[in-house]
Structure formats: structure tokens, C-alpha cells
Design a protein around this motif. Sequence first.
Motif, mmCIF file in Angstrom:
data_model
loop_
_atom_site.group_PDB
_atom_site.id
_atom_site.type_symbol
_atom_site.label_atom_id
_atom_site.label_comp_id
_atom_site.label_asym_id
_atom_site.label_seq_id
_atom_site.Cartn_x
_atom_site.Cartn_y
_atom_site.Cartn_z
ATOM 1 N N LEU A 38 0.795 -1.229 0.000
ATOM 2 C CA LEU A 38 0.000 0.000 0.000
ATOM 3 C C LEU A 38 0.829 1.281 0.000
ATOM 4 O O LEU A 38 0.281 2.376 -0.147
ATOM 5 C CB LEU A 38 -0.927 0.015 1.217
ATOM 6 C CG LEU A 38 -1.913 -1.150 1.285
ATOM 7 C CD1 LEU A 38 -2.699 -1.105 2.583
ATOM 8 C CD2 LEU A 38 -2.858 -1.122 0.098
ATOM 9 N N THR A 39 2.155 1.127 0.158
ATOM 10 C CA THR A 39 2.993 2.312 0.268
ATOM 11 C C THR A 39 2.791 3.258 -0.915
ATOM 12 O O THR A 39 2.971 2.871 -2.057
ATOM 13 C CB THR A 39 4.484 1.894 0.334
ATOM 14 O OG1 THR A 39 4.578 0.787 1.219
ATOM 15 C CG2 THR A 39 5.361 3.022 0.815
ATOM 16 N N ASP A 40 2.416 4.487 -0.610
ATOM 17 C CA ASP A 40 2.251 5.569 -1.604
ATOM 18 C C ASP A 40 1.140 5.327 -2.626
ATOM 19 O O ASP A 40 0.972 6.121 -3.550
ATOM 20 C CB ASP A 40 3.564 5.835 -2.387
ATOM 21 C CG ASP A 40 4.693 6.223 -1.452
ATOM 22 O OD1 ASP A 40 4.397 6.807 -0.389
ATOM 23 O OD2 ASP A 40 5.852 5.921 -1.780
ATOM 24 N N VAL A 41 0.396 4.244 -2.497
ATOM 25 C CA VAL A 41 -0.634 3.962 -3.500
ATOM 26 C C VAL A 41 -1.694 5.064 -3.512
ATOM 27 O O VAL A 41 -2.238 5.400 -4.561
ATOM 28 C CB VAL A 41 -1.264 2.568 -3.255
ATOM 29 C CG1 VAL A 41 -2.455 2.334 -4.161
ATOM 30 C CG2 VAL A 41 -0.225 1.485 -3.475
ATOM 31 N N SER A 42 -1.930 5.668 -2.336
ATOM 32 C CA SER A 42 -2.993 6.692 -2.251
ATOM 33 C C SER A 42 -2.698 7.900 -3.144
ATOM 34 O O SER A 42 -3.602 8.630 -3.519
ATOM 35 C CB SER A 42 -3.183 7.136 -0.808
ATOM 36 O OG SER A 42 -2.001 7.722 -0.331
ATOM 37 N N GLN A 43 -1.409 8.120 -3.502
ATOM 38 C CA GLN A 43 -1.083 9.239 -4.402
ATOM 39 C C GLN A 43 -1.657 9.021 -5.800
ATOM 40 O O GLN A 43 -1.783 9.961 -6.575
ATOM 41 C CB GLN A 43 0.437 9.380 -4.555
ATOM 42 C CG GLN A 43 1.160 9.690 -3.268
ATOM 43 C CD GLN A 43 2.670 9.564 -3.467
ATOM 44 O OE1 GLN A 43 3.176 9.611 -4.580
ATOM 45 N NE2 GLN A 43 3.381 9.394 -2.365
ATOM 46 N N TYR A 44 -1.913 7.784 -6.154
ATOM 47 C CA TYR A 44 -2.324 7.480 -7.525
ATOM 48 C C TYR A 44 -3.790 7.090 -7.634
ATOM 49 O O TYR A 44 -4.410 7.280 -8.668
ATOM 50 C CB TYR A 44 -1.467 6.336 -8.083
ATOM 51 C CG TYR A 44 0.005 6.650 -8.077
ATOM 52 C CD1 TYR A 44 0.585 7.322 -9.153
ATOM 53 C CD2 TYR A 44 0.823 6.281 -7.004
ATOM 54 C CE1 TYR A 44 1.942 7.627 -9.157
ATOM 55 C CE2 TYR A 44 2.172 6.573 -7.008
ATOM 56 C CZ TYR A 44 2.734 7.246 -8.089
ATOM 57 O OH TYR A 44 4.054 7.541 -8.094
ATOM 58 N N ALA A 45 -4.350 6.519 -6.559
ATOM 59 C CA ALA A 45 -5.689 5.938 -6.652
ATOM 60 C C ALA A 45 -6.768 6.985 -6.411
ATOM 61 O O ALA A 45 -6.533 8.012 -5.782
ATOM 62 C CB ALA A 45 -5.821 4.805 -5.652
ATOM 63 N N ASP A 46 -7.982 6.712 -6.930
ATOM 64 C CA ASP A 46 -9.122 7.576 -6.665
ATOM 65 C C ASP A 46 -9.918 7.085 -5.457
ATOM 66 O O ASP A 46 -10.319 7.880 -4.630
ATOM 67 C CB ASP A 46 -10.042 7.617 -7.890
ATOM 68 C CG ASP A 46 -9.382 8.333 -9.062
ATOM 69 O OD1 ASP A 46 -8.964 9.484 -8.878
ATOM 70 O OD2 ASP A 46 -9.269 7.718 -10.142
ATOM 71 N N TYR A 47 -10.173 5.780 -5.401
ATOM 72 C CA TYR A 47 -11.002 5.252 -4.322
ATOM 73 C C TYR A 47 -10.418 3.969 -3.758
ATOM 74 O O TYR A 47 -9.640 3.272 -4.408
ATOM 75 C CB TYR A 47 -12.430 4.992 -4.827
ATOM 76 C CG TYR A 47 -13.048 6.198 -5.467
ATOM 77 C CD1 TYR A 47 -13.281 7.358 -4.724
ATOM 78 C CD2 TYR A 47 -13.365 6.192 -6.830
ATOM 79 C CE1 TYR A 47 -13.816 8.488 -5.321
ATOM 80 C CE2 TYR A 47 -13.909 7.315 -7.429
ATOM 81 C CZ TYR A 47 -14.123 8.465 -6.680
ATOM 82 O OH TYR A 47 -14.636 9.564 -7.274
ATOM 83 N N HIS A 48 -10.853 3.650 -2.547
ATOM 84 C CA HIS A 48 -10.371 2.455 -1.854
ATOM 85 C C HIS A 48 -11.555 1.565 -1.491
ATOM 86 O O HIS A 48 -12.404 1.952 -0.691
ATOM 87 C CB HIS A 48 -9.605 2.878 -0.583
ATOM 88 C CG HIS A 48 -9.168 1.717 0.262
ATOM 89 N ND1 HIS A 48 -8.824 1.851 1.589
ATOM 90 C CD2 HIS A 48 -9.036 0.397 -0.032
ATOM 91 C CE1 HIS A 48 -8.493 0.661 2.079
ATOM 92 N NE2 HIS A 48 -8.616 -0.228 1.122
#
Lengths: 194, 218, 473
Positions: free
Chosen positions: C449-459
Motif C-alpha cells: 500500500l505504500t504511496d498507493v494513495s497518491q495514484y488511486a481515486d477510491y479504496h
Amino acid sequence: MQQKAAHSNRWHLRDVILITITSIFMGIIFFVTGFLYNGLTLALTPLGMAPFANDILLGLWTMAGPLAAFMLQKVGAATIGELLASAVEAIIGGQWGPSTLISGFVQGFGSELGFTFTLYRRYDMASLSLSVLTTAIVTFAWDLVRSGYAAYHPWMIVALFITRFISMWVFGALLVSAVTKLLDRSHLLDRRHA
Amino acid sequence: MNPTILLILVLFVGVEISFTSVIWANVIIIAISVLIMLWHRAPILSYVRLLLVPLIPAVGIWFSIRYFSTAQSVHFAWVMATRIYAYAFLGGLFTFSTTTEKTLASLEQNAHIPSTFVYGMLGAFNFVPKIRSEVKIIRASAQMRGINLHFWSPQLLFKAIVAALNWSENLAEAMTSHGFTENAPRTHRTVIRIPWWNYLLSVVSLVGLQLLLLSGLQ
Amino acid sequence: MSKINLNDVTFHYEPTLPPVIEHQNLAFDGGTFNLLTGPSGTGKSTLLKLIAGLYPAFMGEATGTITVNDQPVVDLPASKRAQLVAMMFQNPSQQFAMETPRNELIFTLENLQVPADKMDAQVNDALDFAGVTDFADRKFTSLSGGEQQKVSLAVIVALNAEVILLDEPFANIDPDARLFLLTQLTTLVKKYHKTIIVADHDLSDYEPLIDQLYIFDGERHQVHQADSGEAQTRFAAFEQRQHQPAPIALPAAELSPEFTLDGFTVGHQAPLINDASLNIPQGKFVVLTGANGTGKSTLFDALVKLQTYTGSLQWQGQEISKLRARKYAQYVALVFQQAASQFLTITVAEEIALSLKYQQTTAWTQSRIDATLASLDLAGRDDQVVYSLSEGQKKKLQVLLMLIMDVPTLLLDEPLTGLDLVSAHTVLKLLRHAVLEEHHTVLMITHQLTDVSQYADYHLHLSHHQLSYEASL
């Protein structure tokens, strides 16, 4: 100390598993040809040509022997490979027909002869074609008796034999050779000790 | 009956009727198979299957012998049609008399087939569901790359063998680590014996078959 | 004298390839719980198989000696060796010869030539210890990965081996089963003085359990024992890398859906996902998370028609089970978890040529591909056989091949496994680009999950058989 297993003609556990799994794969992939066979037979029956349906598709069922011979390169690999394939057919088909095992043995023996004639030294299109020829001859001799081919007019016997040879060559030589070329190029067999 | 003895008997009968042309022998073999299947309470559907599956080839060969054999003999046409049914019912007889596991166990203990073959095959059969789904996966993943694989496509068989290589390696290693030694002696929780009457019954059946074949019946 | 000794061991898969293990000297003490860690693909599993005596019998060439209880393992017949060194394998479903757990245990005891009248008691004890009794007579094909690993433990107990090796045993199993197995393993060490070596890249939960940590250094092809300082640093670093969640948006209700679930239920024996109803939006980058074995891949299988389901599962308003597979594959494609599943030819160049030949648009040109290959550190490998790539390289190539196809919706099952951080960023950037510039829909399963939030729109998160959107990632 240097430890490495030597090439041998013995069948190891993983060889048996490999050939059995491959045969199951082939059974499942070729399952559709059962319908093809029935359709062809039905179409040819009014013409009295039903045996041709068998000979047109027979090549598919004789692929296991040459494939096993190529993959394992052992004496007896074609015979045992084809026998294992027929046992798979008997078990998966839920039909332990004696004819399945007997044909498996006859086909395997026929296919083996081709490799025996090349002294198990050649595994290429030439030895495959030779193996196809011996398979066609041996299985045809058996069908002269078992399937009553001997009773037919000579022209029909010749036509059946040619059909069988072509089918066996297309699947048992052409297709097997294409598959084994891919296997060779992938080097996946190199790591296994024989 | 012991599976090995039964298998040998069935194979012997199968080969013998391939070399002879007695319709009655085929019919009686079919009848005896049906009786044994009844005794084993085979489901109705299995008789239907055994009647239907050989129907197309049997009819096919009947017509081709009538049209294209040199003698165009009705008798031989019926020999061939009943022979195909006899093969099928011999298969039914065997299938309902035993199971695959019992047969393989008996082949190991009674026929002394090398244990490498018996357990290699048994182990491989655990992969049947995986093999079915792998064929679907190979096809689907090729479709996603724009390619439709057919049963004659070399890639399909190649990918199948790649999976088979992988799995056979893993299973053989695991079985070895579970103590399996190729063709070494093993003990057996269930010992399979051959009762004396099995031999007697086999001899009686075979003598009966020879009498039938020599009796002059057609 | 130590329980296990490696003396100047070198191992090659093939003489032409560099060694996987080189001049290795190592000792493991009896009655200890040891953890072997290191990046995936370095050779942890090779080392275990050498100790188990499976290599070089099955593969490769070795020099040097490995002893257990002062006996060289290669000299022992398999049935004797199995009673000394037992192993739990990485693929739960590929380690049994028989149809049911009970029969597998009987098979094992028969191999050891245990007399028939002694078998049942031993079988029942082993089944009981490993928590298998309830499903001892069910077929393996109906058991979950966790249940299968419990059976593997039962076999190990029945073998009563002094040394127990576990090769990434928890990769495909649910957290409860993992915890149970770790507890029982600890009992085997503490109460029965077994020696255990677990190879695992995931260090969570091990710190209080283990006696020694061993680290595989892929560069030097060697394993060394970590001293207490290094072990502490390792565990601390692992904890830190454990991810700090960042906030992420929730999808707005008015977004047009790519997939619609309505009363959707899927599962093999028991339902994995039960009665789920929600939308997965079009033209967005959605990340799907959840513990091992909860059914994420099964959901993907259902989305690409490889798995039957009940309830409704729609793609752009059409029921997926009713769509024609061949046509549908041009709109929705899956990047399989096993990278090799996606390959159809032999070399890297052939694979790329194949994707170029069948691509749906011309968005990917040869020069763009070359630049991307370079950024993925795959340049200059044109003639390499795809099966000889490392797992990480296979993953990167696989993602690229599917991007070149330019299918509107891409499902990716663990595309980041085995990738270093730089490569992971490159892959995420490529996916982000596909969403933003080419308006594709991306749905990605990941544990990394490292840094994935920088690229993704939703979880999207899967737990307790339910799917829901989360406000952090």
C-alpha cells in the motif's frame, strides 16, 4: 563432492505425474472432439463411410505417445505415455472399457517402434514422421481385425489408411513438433534431471 | 471380485471377441454384464448411457459393412455392431464392480505394478479440477490478448505442459517429503487379497466363452 | 554440535547460471524457532529444499555438505529423511497425493512402513493436533488454502520429524489459520523440542516467537544470522514500512458505474462475498484491499466470467454471466496474479510484438514502448525467455503487455508483488496515466500500500464477506 542425477531410462515419480497431468489436459482440451466425432459419424453413416470419422480424428488420440517420447527421451516413453493416457481416458471418462486400454497399448507400441528404429537418438521431424508411419501401420493392422476393416473393398482399405496417416501426421508430427519447439525454446525442460 | 483379476478377465474377453465373429457370444457378454450391473444396483441412467453412447458408431459400422465390405454380409454387420456394444458393456461391468482407488490399490498390491505409477497417477488425478480451470484461464487470458485458442493451437498445449511441469515438480517434491520412496516397500492399512473363488470363477467364465465360440452358434 | 550444519555449500540451477547460494556456512541449533527472511526470489526456498534433501535430487547441482544430526541428508533414502526433516510447501494445493486428509496421512505412514494396526491412533492424534479432525474426510479440492496448510501440519506431526521447514507457508491463507498454525508451531518447539525454520518475507507477528533471525542477501548469495541489534532494526524497519493510511475520497453517488453489484454472492463452499450491493465507477482508479483468502481474486474471476455467482453482477448495465466471453474480453481484461499465465510466446520481444499486433488502438507506438521498457528497467532483454525473468520482471512485462492492448477496463491482481519501490511507482504512474489520459477504468488488488494513495481515486475494502468504500488508504 559433486551431486547431480544422471540420465536414465527409469520412470521417476515426477515423470509419471507430468505425463498423467498432460494427458488429463489433453483429454479436457480434446473433449469437444467427442461431439465432432459423433457429428461426423452421423453425417457419414448414410453414405456407409462412418469408419472415416474415426480415422480422420484418430491422430488426436495418438499424440500422447510421441509427446511423452519427446519430453522424457526414454526407452519405452511412447508406450507407457500412451498407456497412461488411455488409463486417464478410462478413469476420467468413467468408462473402463477394455478397448480403451488395449488400443492405448497398441497405439503406444506403434509409436514406440518409430523411435526404436532411430535408436532413441533422434527427436525431430524425421523421427516423428517415422513414428507416425509405424503407429499408422500397427494400429491399422489391429483395426483390420478389431474394427472389421479387413472385410472392406481394397479401395476403401487404402483410403482409410491414407486418411489415418494424414490425421496422425497432422496431429502426431506437425502439432507435436510445434509444441515441442516451443518447449525447447523455453528451456523449461532443461532444469529437470532425467 | 478382486479388481486385478476382473481387469485381466475383462481384457482377455475383450481381445478374444475382437478375433472372433460370433454374434451370440457378444450378446451373452452383454447380458451377463447387465446382470452384474443389476446386482451392483447401477443407476438406470448408466444403462441408458451405455445404450446411447455406442449407438452412433454401431449404426455407422453396420451401414459401412453392408455397403462397402466385399461380402456385404448381414451377419458380419451384426457381429461388428454387437461387438461395439459388448466392449461398452464390459466397461460398464468393470466400472460398477469397483472404484478407481480400489483398482489402483489392487494393481499395486496384487499385480505388483510399481508404486511410482500407482501413486503418481493418483496424485495427478487430484489436479483434475485445477486442470479444468487452468484450461479456462489459458483460453481467457489469450482472449484478453486478442487471440482465440482452439484445440489444435500449439500454444494451448504448450501452456498446458508448462503448468503440468510446474505442478508435477511441486507434487513429486511434496510426496517425497511425505516419505514416498520410488518403488520401495510400503505397508498397507488395507490389505487386498484374492479370494480362491475368484480364480474358479475366472476359469469357469473363460471355459464358458470358449465353448460358446466353438459351439457353432452364429 | 548444532542440529543442522551447512558446510561450504554452493548451488546452481544450471552450470551456466550464476549460483543461487555460494560458499554457504551456516548452523541452526536444536529446539529453536528460526525465521529466514529476505526479498522474494533470492533463494530462501532453494535453501530449505537443500536442507530437506529435495535439491539437488530434483534440480540443480550442489557442492559442499549439509548435515542434520551429523548425517548428510543426501545419503538418506526419502522415507528415512522424511522422519528427520519435514516440509510445508508454498502452494497449499500442490502437496497431496491422495483425495482426503485422512488418506494422505495413511499414505504417509504407509511410506514409513508403520504397521497397519498402529496407524489409526497416529493418524487421529496428528489430525487432532493440527485441527483437521472436522474435515478429515472431505476432499482436498473443497478445502481452503488455510485448511490445506493445517493438513500439511498434520502430515508433519505424523512424520514426527525433528526438523520442520516451512516455505512461505502463509502466502495464500487467511489470518485466522495463520495465527493457529503459528501457535501450534510454537508448541512443537517449546513442548516437543522441534527445530523450525520458516521462510517468510512478511515479518509480522514473528518477533516474540522466534529465537533467531536469518537474512538472505541476494547480492552475495548468502544467508547470515542477524545479531540482536540487526534483528531489532529489521523488525522496526518492517513495522515502519507497515503502512500509514492517508485520507482518500469516497465515490459520489452520481458517478456512472462500470460494474454494478446487486445482491451479489460468490464462493466455493461457503460464500466469500455475501449479498453485496454497490457500484464500481467508470474511468477511475480503484484499489481493492482485504486480508489473504477473503475472496478478492474470486471477485475478479467473477468479473471476467471465470467464476459463477448468484445475484446480479453487471458490466455497463449488462449481466456479466450472459455476455459472450470473446467479445467481452475486448472491453474488460484481467492481469492475472500469476504473471506467466499471460504469456503466450517465448521471448520478451515476441510477447511485445504479439500485443502490438492485436492492440485495439494505436496509442502505444514502438518508441513509447521502448521508453516504457527502459523506465521499467526491462530494456535490452528482447531475446530473453520470458520464463527465465525474475518474478518482478515478469510482473512488469505482464502489466506493459496488457497496457499495450489498450482495453478500456483493466483488472489487476497484485501487480506490485515482488517489485522494488521505484518499479512500483513506475507501474502506478502508468496506470494513473491510463485513467487520466486514456479514460480507462482500473481496478487493482494489492497488499503493497505504500504511496498507493497518491495514484488511486477510491479504496474498496473486503472484509467479513462484505465490500465497502473506505475513506483512507
